[in-house]
Design an enzyme around this catalytic site. Structure first.
Site, PDB file in Angstrom:
ATOM      1  N   GLU A  27     -31.638 -48.456  14.727  1.00  0.00           N
ATOM      2  CA  GLU A  27     -30.288 -48.690  14.185  1.00  0.00           C
ATOM      3  C   GLU A  27     -30.297 -49.466  12.866  1.00  0.00           C
ATOM      4  O   GLU A  27     -29.384 -49.330  12.068  1.00  0.00           O
ATOM      5  CB  GLU A  27     -29.425 -49.433  15.212  1.00  0.00           C
ATOM      6  CG  GLU A  27     -28.753 -48.528  16.230  1.00  0.00           C
ATOM      7  CD  GLU A  27     -27.791 -47.499  15.598  1.00  0.00           C
ATOM      8  OE1 GLU A  27     -26.951 -47.889  14.770  1.00  0.00           O
ATOM      9  OE2 GLU A  27     -27.906 -46.310  15.934  1.00  0.00           O
TER      10      GLU A  27
ATOM     11  N   SER B  72     -39.614 -51.740  14.014  1.00  0.00           N
ATOM     12  CA  SER B  72     -40.498 -50.746  14.637  1.00  0.00           C
ATOM     13  C   SER B  72     -41.587 -51.447  15.435  1.00  0.00           C
ATOM     14  O   SER B  72     -42.071 -50.923  16.435  1.00  0.00           O
ATOM     15  CB  SER B  72     -41.128 -49.871  13.565  1.00  0.00           C
ATOM     16  OG  SER B  72     -40.106 -49.260  12.797  1.00  0.00           O
TER      17      SER B  72
ATOM     18  N   HIS C 118     -32.470 -49.104  10.374  1.00  0.00           N
ATOM     19  CA  HIS C 118     -32.642 -48.088   9.326  1.00  0.00           C
ATOM     20  C   HIS C 118     -31.355 -47.281   9.155  1.00  0.00           C
ATOM     21  O   HIS C 118     -30.942 -46.988   8.026  1.00  0.00           O
ATOM     22  CB  HIS C 118     -33.759 -47.111   9.703  1.00  0.00           C
ATOM     23  CG  HIS C 118     -35.122 -47.718   9.819  1.00  0.00           C
ATOM     24  ND1 HIS C 118     -35.794 -47.813  11.015  1.00  0.00           N
ATOM     25  CD2 HIS C 118     -35.948 -48.247   8.881  1.00  0.00           C
ATOM     26  CE1 HIS C 118     -36.976 -48.363  10.811  1.00  0.00           C
ATOM     27  NE2 HIS C 118     -37.094 -48.651   9.528  1.00  0.00           N
TER      28      HIS C 118
HETATM   29  P1  AMP Z   1     -39.584 -50.060   7.250  1.00  0.00           P
HETATM   30  O1  AMP Z   1     -39.490 -48.708   7.873  1.00  0.00           O
HETATM   31  O2  AMP Z   1     -39.944 -51.134   8.212  1.00  0.00           O
HETATM   32  O3  AMP Z   1     -40.421 -50.053   5.995  1.00  0.00           O
HETATM   33  O4  AMP Z   1     -38.121 -50.434   6.767  1.00  0.00           O
HETATM   34  C1  AMP Z   1     -37.401 -49.603   5.911  1.00  0.00           C
HETATM   35  C2  AMP Z   1     -36.168 -50.332   5.449  1.00  0.00           C
HETATM   36  O5  AMP Z   1     -35.369 -50.679   6.570  1.00  0.00           O
HETATM   37  C3  AMP Z   1     -36.489 -51.649   4.719  1.00  0.00           C
HETATM   38  O6  AMP Z   1     -35.603 -51.791   3.621  1.00  0.00           O
HETATM   39  C4  AMP Z   1     -36.228 -52.679   5.797  1.00  0.00           C
HETATM   40  O7  AMP Z   1     -35.863 -53.943   5.271  1.00  0.00           O
HETATM   41  C5  AMP Z   1     -35.065 -52.057   6.534  1.00  0.00           C
HETATM   42  N1  AMP Z   1     -34.936 -52.602   7.884  1.00  0.00           N
HETATM   43  C6  AMP Z   1     -35.908 -52.707   8.825  1.00  0.00           C
HETATM   44  N2  AMP Z   1     -35.418 -53.300   9.941  1.00  0.00           N
HETATM   45  C7  AMP Z   1     -34.123 -53.584   9.697  1.00  0.00           C
HETATM   46  C8  AMP Z   1     -33.085 -54.207  10.455  1.00  0.00           C
HETATM   47  N3  AMP Z   1     -33.268 -54.673  11.686  1.00  0.00           N
HETATM   48  N4  AMP Z   1     -31.851 -54.331   9.881  1.00  0.00           N
HETATM   49  C9  AMP Z   1     -31.639 -53.870   8.613  1.00  0.00           C
HETATM   50  N5  AMP Z   1     -32.580 -53.276   7.864  1.00  0.00           N
HETATM   51  C10 AMP Z   1     -33.801 -53.136   8.389  1.00  0.00           C
END
Ligand code: AMP
Length: 282
Positions: free
Chosen positions: A31, A183, A33
């Site tokens: 959620e 994740s 993402h």
């Molecule tokens: P990642 O797949 O972990 O590289 O994250 C992709 C994007 O999603 C990045 O900009 C993260 O900061 C954002 N993101 C990851 N977890 C969350 C969360 N719980 N709430 C809001 N944005 C998130």
């Protein structure tokens, strides 16, 4: 939704788009993402997402190989959010030859906090984000505040390299008990999952203490040390718990504290084999 892996195909598909909004991810979408996809819609059109687990930003002993890859479920979620193009390059598509040109963030931002404990991490992040920006050529890109320092590093990169991309921050989405969605939460055992809430609890306690009183920098150091000791006693191994100024992520001195500089408390800690990060603005 079009799923594209080849850079030239992506360019052909996006030719003439000058309001595209982009959300880079490493997949295993939750959620958090999806909230970025929804926010993106308010800032541009069409919405372009990417899924790429970027080897460059993982250390040799980190979880690149076991990072969760759930492509089909991710595609279904992005379809529902009305994403126009999913850019999902293979490593060969994005790095057809060794990526020898790299973007190195400045020491005072790139080598502190996450950068201290994950050498090369922000260099890997900046390099892939710059390359993804070059492929997608978005007008706007959305990044989560969950990765607070990353958001700042990217913003500064765009400013210093005069990239024509506006960076929009998105609030952190949390589970009902407060744990920031990630994740990596999937690595936690049931027991660890219920303990994991202690990370944000600790940050909230620090937030309250800092808001309550006129503190000196020595008081803050003591609060940080006590918080590490508390988590440690519960079986965590903290890398850092640190109150910083929001504008540069450096520690606040007594003058900063008495002039009420906006602060943020950031933390990274291992619970079992899982490394969690979180932060809270004060
Ligand atoms: P990642 O797949 O972990 O590289 O994250 C992709 C994007 O999603 C990045 O900009 C993260 O900061 C954002 N993101 C990851 N977890 C969350 C969360 N719980 N709430 C809001 N944005 C998130």
């Amino acid at each position: 939704m079009k799923i594209i892996s080849d850079i030239q195909d992506l360019r052909d598909q996006l030719r003439g788009q000058n309001r595209a909004v982009f959300i880079p991810t490493m997949g295993n979408l939750h959620e958090g993402h999806l909230s970025l996809m929804r926010l993106a819609r308010q800032h541009g059109d069409p919405v372009i997402a990417s899924i790429f687990v970027n080897r460059l930003q993982f250390g040799p002993n980190e979880d690149f190989d076991k990072y969760p890859r759930t492509f089909e479920a991710d595609v279904e979620k992005l379809e529902k959010e009305g994403v126009y193009v999913l850019f999902a390059p293979t490593e060969k598509d994005l790095y057809p030859e060794p990526q020898e040109y790299r973007v190195e963030p400045p020491q005072n931002l790139g080598k502190i906090l996450e950068g201290e404990f994950r050498p090369g991490f922000f260099e890997g992040v900046c390099t892939v984000v710059l390359k993804l920006f070059s492929c997608v050529q978005p007008k706007v890109a959305v990044f989560g505040k969950k990765d607070y320092q990353q958001l700042m590093v990217i913003r500064q990169m765009c400013r210093q390299l005069a990239l024509p991309v506006d960076i929009v921050p998105a609030e952190t989405i949390r589970a009902e008990d407060g744990l920031a969605l990630s994740s990596r939460n999937g690595y936690l055992s049931a027991e660890e999952r219920s303990e994991a809430v202690q990370l944000i609890q600790t940050l909230k306690e620090i937030q309250e203490k800092v808001l309550q009183g006129k503190l000196t920098s020595a008081d803050i150091l003591k609060i940080e040390k006590d918080a590490c000791a508390k988590l440690n006693a519960r079986g965590w191994v903290p890398d850092y718990i640190s109150v910083r100024k929001r504008n540069d992520l450096l520690s606040a001195n007594d003058a900063d504290l008495s002039s009420n500089q906006p602060l943020v408390v950031l933390a990274a800690a291992k619970l079992g084999k899982t490394r969690l990060i979180d932060n809270l603005e004060i």
